[in-house]
Design a protein around this motif. Structure first.
Motif, PDB file in Angstrom:
ATOM      1  N   GLY A  77      34.616  48.401  34.312  1.00 46.73           N
ATOM      2  CA  GLY A  77      34.720  47.312  33.355  1.00 46.73           C
ATOM      3  C   GLY A  77      36.089  46.666  33.381  1.00 46.73           C
ATOM      4  N   VAL A  78      36.100  45.338  33.270  1.00 44.71           N
ATOM      5  CA  VAL A  78      37.334  44.558  33.176  1.00 44.71           C
ATOM      6  C   VAL A  78      37.174  43.547  32.043  1.00 44.71           C
ATOM      7  CG1 VAL A  78      37.977  44.828  35.611  1.00 44.71           C
ATOM      8  CG2 VAL A  78      36.534  42.904  34.935  1.00 44.71           C
ATOM      9  N   ASP A  79      38.282  43.039  31.530  1.00 42.82           N
ATOM     10  CA  ASP A  79      38.216  42.045  30.451  1.00 42.82           C
ATOM     11  C   ASP A  79      37.813  40.670  30.974  1.00 42.82           C
ATOM     12  OD1 ASP A  79      38.903  43.842  28.445  1.00 42.82           O
ATOM     13  OD2 ASP A  79      41.040  43.553  28.820  1.00 42.82           O
ATOM     14  N   ASP A  80      38.219  40.338  32.185  1.00 37.71           N
ATOM     15  CA  ASP A  80      37.960  39.031  32.774  1.00 37.71           C
ATOM     16  C   ASP A  80      37.565  39.245  34.231  1.00 37.71           C
ATOM     17  OD1 ASP A  80      39.238  36.731  34.539  1.00 37.71           O
ATOM     18  OD2 ASP A  80      38.820  35.852  32.564  1.00 37.71           O
ATOM     19  N   LEU A  81      36.391  38.748  34.619  1.00 29.54           N
ATOM     20  CA  LEU A  81      35.905  38.985  35.985  1.00 29.54           C
ATOM     21  C   LEU A  81      36.836  38.403  37.051  1.00 29.54           C
ATOM     22  CD1 LEU A  81      32.033  38.505  35.808  1.00 29.54           C
ATOM     23  CD2 LEU A  81      33.288  40.577  36.392  1.00 29.54           C
ATOM     24  N   ASP A  82      37.270  37.167  36.863  1.00 30.79           N
ATOM     25  CA  ASP A  82      38.116  36.539  37.884  1.00 30.79           C
ATOM     26  C   ASP A  82      39.448  37.262  38.025  1.00 30.79           C
ATOM     27  OD1 ASP A  82      36.186  34.599  38.482  1.00 30.79           O
ATOM     28  OD2 ASP A  82      36.936  33.250  36.926  1.00 30.79           O
ATOM     29  N   ALA A  83      40.091  37.544  36.902  1.00 30.17           N
ATOM     30  CA  ALA A  83      41.390  38.233  36.943  1.00 30.17           C
ATOM     31  C   ALA A  83      41.229  39.658  37.470  1.00 30.17           C
ATOM     32  CB  ALA A  83      42.033  38.242  35.560  1.00 30.17           C
ATOM     33  N   GLY A  84      40.186  40.350  37.017  1.00 37.61           N
ATOM     34  CA  GLY A  84      39.940  41.707  37.489  1.00 37.61           C
ATOM     35  C   GLY A  84      39.674  41.744  38.981  1.00 37.61           C
ATOM     36  N   GLU A  85      38.841  40.814  39.449  1.00 35.14           N
ATOM     37  CA  GLU A  85      38.551  40.742  40.881  1.00 35.14           C
ATOM     38  C   GLU A  85      39.825  40.511  41.680  1.00 35.14           C
ATOM     39  OE1 GLU A  85      36.793  37.317  43.634  1.00 35.14           O
ATOM     40  OE2 GLU A  85      35.269  38.139  42.288  1.00 35.14           O
ATOM     41  N   ALA A  86      40.651  39.556  41.250  1.00 38.36           N
ATOM     42  CA  ALA A  86      41.890  39.262  41.962  1.00 38.36           C
ATOM     43  C   ALA A  86      42.812  40.479  42.015  1.00 38.36           C
ATOM     44  CB  ALA A  86      42.601  38.077  41.304  1.00 38.36           C
ATOM     45  N   ALA A  87      42.925  41.191  40.899  1.00 34.33           N
ATOM     46  CA  ALA A  87      43.792  42.372  40.858  1.00 34.33           C
ATOM     47  C   ALA A  87      43.294  43.458  41.805  1.00 34.33           C
ATOM     48  CB  ALA A  87      43.879  42.907  39.430  1.00 34.33           C
ATOM     49  N   VAL A  88      41.999  43.684  41.817  1.00 31.87           N
ATOM     50  CA  VAL A  88      41.443  44.747  42.659  1.00 31.87           C
ATOM     51  C   VAL A  88      41.480  44.348  44.138  1.00 31.87           C
ATOM     52  CG1 VAL A  88      39.401  46.164  43.094  1.00 31.87           C
ATOM     53  CG2 VAL A  88      40.080  45.662  40.758  1.00 31.87           C
ATOM     54  N   LEU A  89      41.238  43.063  44.430  1.00 24.76           N
ATOM     55  CA  LEU A  89      41.402  42.601  45.810  1.00 24.76           C
ATOM     56  C   LEU A  89      42.851  42.788  46.254  1.00 24.76           C
ATOM     57  CD1 LEU A  89      39.248  39.335  45.777  1.00 24.76           C
ATOM     58  CD2 LEU A  89      38.694  41.495  46.927  1.00 24.76           C
ATOM     59  N   GLY A  90      43.767  42.638  45.306  1.00 27.19           N
ATOM     60  CA  GLY A  90      45.191  42.786  45.604  1.00 27.19           C
ATOM     61  C   GLY A  90      45.609  44.191  45.978  1.00 27.19           C
ATOM     62  N   ILE A  91      44.818  45.182  45.628  1.00 23.10           N
ATOM     63  CA  ILE A  91      45.178  46.558  45.995  1.00 23.10           C
ATOM     64  C   ILE A  91      44.356  47.076  47.170  1.00 23.10           C
ATOM     65  CG2 ILE A  91      46.104  47.130  43.728  1.00 23.10           C
ATOM     66  CD1 ILE A  91      43.458  48.744  43.240  1.00 23.10           C
TER      67      ILE A  91
END
Length: 122
Positions: A77-91
């Protein structure tokens, strides 16, 4: 270290989500909290939640033989799909082209290629 996501549940691929959910509901004493033709979820999102996803032409694993490997994926679960996706793609995650319901969840792949989903469910 700050977490990028919250654990939201675990889903098992299958050919009949309602039937498999019925088995686990009886086994674990959990109630169905969400149901559609394609997905059934037991319990509340979080450590005790368990989902069942319909997969066309599902082939069950042949464990312990490796002819057909185990089939499952994690939900986060994330608070915001776009922001969460970007953060996880970043790692180091990658995003496959096929996204079944990108407004509800995003399917990503871990560095070893295992699929997992991000949603705002939790």
């Amino acid at each position: 270290m700050s977490a990028l996501a919250r654990y939201a549940g675990f889903s098992l691929d299958c050919d009949d989500p309602a039937a498999l959910a019925g088995f686990y509901a009886r086994l674990l004493g959990l109630e169905i909290s969400y149901s559609s033709d394609e997905f059934v979820y037991l319990g509340e999102p979080g450590p005790t939640g368990l989902g069942f996803v319909k997969v066309d032409k599902y082939v069950p694993p042949t464990w312990p033989a490796a002819d057909v490997p185990k089939q499952a994926h994690l939900e986060f679960g994330v608070d915001d799909l776009d922001a969460g996706e970007a953060a996880v793609l970043g790692i180091g995650a990658t995003k496959p082209d096929f996204q079944p319901q990108p407004d509800r969840w995003r399917v990503l792949l871990d560095p070893a290629g295992h699929p997992f989903c991000l949603s705002t469910a939790v």
